[in-house]
Design a protein around this motif. Structure first.
Motif, PDB file in Angstrom:
ATOM      1  N   ARG A  55       0.840  -1.214   0.000  1.00 30.03           N
ATOM      2  CA  ARG A  55       0.000   0.000   0.000  1.00 30.03           C
ATOM      3  C   ARG A  55       0.865   1.250   0.000  1.00 30.03           C
ATOM      4  O   ARG A  55       0.504   2.269  -0.570  1.00 30.03           O
ATOM      5  N   SER A  56       2.016   1.161   0.667  1.00 33.54           N
ATOM      6  CA  SER A  56       2.959   2.281   0.723  1.00 33.54           C
ATOM      7  C   SER A  56       4.328   1.726   1.098  1.00 33.54           C
ATOM      8  O   SER A  56       4.451   0.573   1.505  1.00 33.54           O
ATOM      9  N   ALA A  57       5.341   2.554   0.943  1.00 40.41           N
ATOM     10  CA  ALA A  57       6.701   2.174   1.320  1.00 40.41           C
ATOM     11  C   ALA A  57       7.384   3.417   1.885  1.00 40.41           C
ATOM     12  O   ALA A  57       7.115   4.534   1.449  1.00 40.41           O
ATOM     13  N   SER A  58       8.265   3.208   2.857  1.00 36.57           N
ATOM     14  CA  SER A  58       8.962   4.334   3.463  1.00 36.57           C
ATOM     15  C   SER A  58      10.376   3.904   3.844  1.00 36.57           C
ATOM     16  O   SER A  58      10.580   2.780   4.307  1.00 36.57           O
ATOM     17  N   TRP A  59      11.315   4.800   3.600  1.00 34.57           N
ATOM     18  CA  TRP A  59      12.714   4.569   3.958  1.00 34.57           C
ATOM     19  C   TRP A  59      13.239   5.826   4.626  1.00 34.57           C
ATOM     20  O   TRP A  59      12.925   6.937   4.202  1.00 34.57           O
ATOM     21  N   THR A  60      14.075   5.673   5.660  1.00 32.93           N
ATOM     22  CA  THR A  60      14.719   6.810   6.316  1.00 32.93           C
ATOM     23  C   THR A  60      16.226   6.629   6.225  1.00 32.93           C
ATOM     24  O   THR A  60      16.754   5.577   6.568  1.00 32.93           O
ATOM     25  N   LEU A  61      16.894   7.668   5.743  1.00 30.60           N
ATOM     26  CA  LEU A  61      18.329   7.626   5.475  1.00 30.60           C
ATOM     27  C   LEU A  61      19.059   8.615   6.365  1.00 30.60           C
ATOM     28  O   LEU A  61      18.658   9.778   6.464  1.00 30.60           O
ATOM     29  N   GLU A  62      20.131   8.167   6.993  1.00 27.57           N
ATOM     30  CA  GLU A  62      20.993   9.050   7.782  1.00 27.57           C
ATOM     31  C   GLU A  62      21.929   9.791   6.835  1.00 27.57           C
ATOM     32  O   GLU A  62      22.535   9.178   5.956  1.00 27.57           O
ATOM     33  N   CYS A  63      22.048  11.086   7.019  1.00 26.20           N
ATOM     34  CA  CYS A  63      22.887  11.913   6.144  1.00 26.20           C
ATOM     35  C   CYS A  63      23.663  12.937   6.962  1.00 26.20           C
ATOM     36  O   CYS A  63      23.373  13.174   8.131  1.00 26.20           O
ATOM     37  N   THR A  64      24.634  13.540   6.303  1.00 21.23           N
ATOM     38  CA  THR A  64      25.306  14.714   6.851  1.00 21.23           C
ATOM     39  C   THR A  64      25.132  15.837   5.838  1.00 21.23           C
ATOM     40  O   THR A  64      24.914  15.601   4.644  1.00 21.23           O
ATOM     41  N   THR A  65      25.226  17.059   6.345  1.00 21.99           N
ATOM     42  CA  THR A  65      25.135  18.227   5.479  1.00 21.99           C
ATOM     43  C   THR A  65      26.306  19.144   5.765  1.00 21.99           C
ATOM     44  O   THR A  65      26.858  19.155   6.865  1.00 21.99           O
ATOM     45  N   SER A  66      26.681  19.898   4.753  1.00 20.74           N
ATOM     46  CA  SER A  66      27.694  20.928   4.919  1.00 20.74           C
ATOM     47  C   SER A  66      27.362  22.066   3.958  1.00 20.74           C
ATOM     48  O   SER A  66      26.661  21.865   2.959  1.00 20.74           O
ATOM     49  N   VAL A  67      27.851  23.239   4.271  1.00 19.96           N
ATOM     50  CA  VAL A  67      27.607  24.403   3.428  1.00 19.96           C
ATOM     51  C   VAL A  67      28.812  24.593   2.513  1.00 19.96           C
ATOM     52  O   VAL A  67      29.959  24.543   2.961  1.00 19.96           O
ATOM     53  N   SER A  68      28.537  24.775   1.231  1.00 12.19           N
ATOM     54  CA  SER A  68      29.579  25.013   0.241  1.00 12.19           C
ATOM     55  C   SER A  68      29.199  26.273  -0.535  1.00 12.19           C
ATOM     56  O   SER A  68      28.086  26.779  -0.387  1.00 12.19           O
ATOM     57  N   PRO A  69      30.085  26.764  -1.393  1.00 16.71           N
ATOM     58  CA  PRO A  69      29.733  27.923  -2.218  1.00 16.71           C
ATOM     59  C   PRO A  69      28.507  27.679  -3.108  1.00 16.71           C
ATOM     60  O   PRO A  69      27.824  28.614  -3.504  1.00 16.71           O
ATOM     61  N   ASP A  70      28.218  26.399  -3.398  1.00 18.15           N
ATOM     62  CA  ASP A  70      27.065  26.060  -4.240  1.00 18.15           C
ATOM     63  C   ASP A  70      25.780  25.860  -3.441  1.00 18.15           C
ATOM     64  O   ASP A  70      24.736  25.598  -4.024  1.00 18.15           O
ATOM     65  N   GLY A  71      25.845  25.912  -2.120  1.00 13.76           N
ATOM     66  CA  GLY A  71      24.664  25.691  -1.287  1.00 13.76           C
ATOM     67  C   GLY A  71      24.922  24.605  -0.264  1.00 13.76           C
ATOM     68  O   GLY A  71      26.054  24.363   0.138  1.00 13.76           O
ATOM     69  N   ILE A  72      23.871  23.917   0.126  1.00 15.23           N
ATOM     70  CA  ILE A  72      23.979  22.850   1.122  1.00 15.23           C
ATOM     71  C   ILE A  72      24.257  21.533   0.401  1.00 15.23           C
ATOM     72  O   ILE A  72      23.524  21.138  -0.506  1.00 15.23           O
ATOM     73  N   GLU A  73      25.342  20.876   0.806  1.00 18.46           N
ATOM     74  CA  GLU A  73      25.721  19.579   0.245  1.00 18.46           C
ATOM     75  C   GLU A  73      25.199  18.481   1.169  1.00 18.46           C
ATOM     76  O   GLU A  73      25.367  18.567   2.388  1.00 18.46           O
ATOM     77  N   VAL A  74      24.592  17.469   0.593  1.00 17.57           N
ATOM     78  CA  VAL A  74      24.066  16.329   1.345  1.00 17.57           C
ATOM     79  C   VAL A  74      24.905  15.115   1.000  1.00 17.57           C
ATOM     80  O   VAL A  74      25.155  14.835  -0.174  1.00 17.57           O
ATOM     81  N   GLN A  75      25.336  14.395   2.026  1.00 14.77           N
ATOM     82  CA  GLN A  75      26.113  13.179   1.831  1.00 14.77           C
ATOM     83  C   GLN A  75      25.592  12.096   2.755  1.00 14.77           C
ATOM     84  O   GLN A  75      24.987  12.391   3.781  1.00 14.77           O
TER      85      GLN A  75
END
Length: 164
Positions: A55-75
């Protein structure tokens, strides 16, 4: 400065366990179709495969963020980084009697398409993406997925963001 963030993918409208496919001008079908999040640089390592008739599916992912000249980077372990574009792969595949997943198609949830204000508000909390997983032909959604095909919102940490 590095920050923590979670990405939760909430999917509805899955296409079913059997999906038609056109191969060499002939209609065939994939059976026992499942979808999962693919780990970066490890196509065989999948997070929580879900049956195509759920009926539905859900996933939760652990990430880190950092600010770069291009914006917020997600890894993170499930965030792909190809040619300067960050995205999450949803891999479609069949599961055989031995439980082996064989991928036949992928969707790219494009993180560079998340509105900058939403991404900034999600930093330190939760970035939620909501989408349907059936394409216009009734098959598994594939190719690049950007708004309006996915809706991204920022939520406070703790709002149903348990990792899976």
């Amino acid at each position: 400065m590095m920050g923590r963030m979670r990405i939760r993918i909430d999917a509805v409208g899955l296409p079913g366990l059997v999906c038609p496919v056109l191969v060499g001008g002939r209609v065939s079908e994939y059976r026992n179709v499942h979808v999962a999040v693919q780990r970066r640089d490890r196509p065989g390592e999948l997070l929580a495969p879900q049956p195509g008739d759920a009926r539905s599916a859900s996933w939760t992912l652990e990430c880190t963020t950092s600010v770069s000249p291009d914006g917020i980077e997600v890894q993170g372990p499930y965030v792909q980084d190809r040619l300067g574009h960050r995205f999450v792969y949803l891999s479609w595949g069949t599961v055989d009697d031995a439980g082996i997943f064989t991928m036949f198609r992928r969707a790219k949830l494009m993180l560079d398409a998340v509105p900058a204000d939403v991404l900034a508000a999600a930093r330190g909390g939760l970035l939620a993406g909501r989408l349907g997983l059936t394409d216009a032909q009734g098959g598994p959604l594939c190719a690049r997925v950007r708004p309006p095909d996915i809706t991204w919102t920022a939520e406070r940490a703790g709002q149903g963001d348990t990792p899976r």
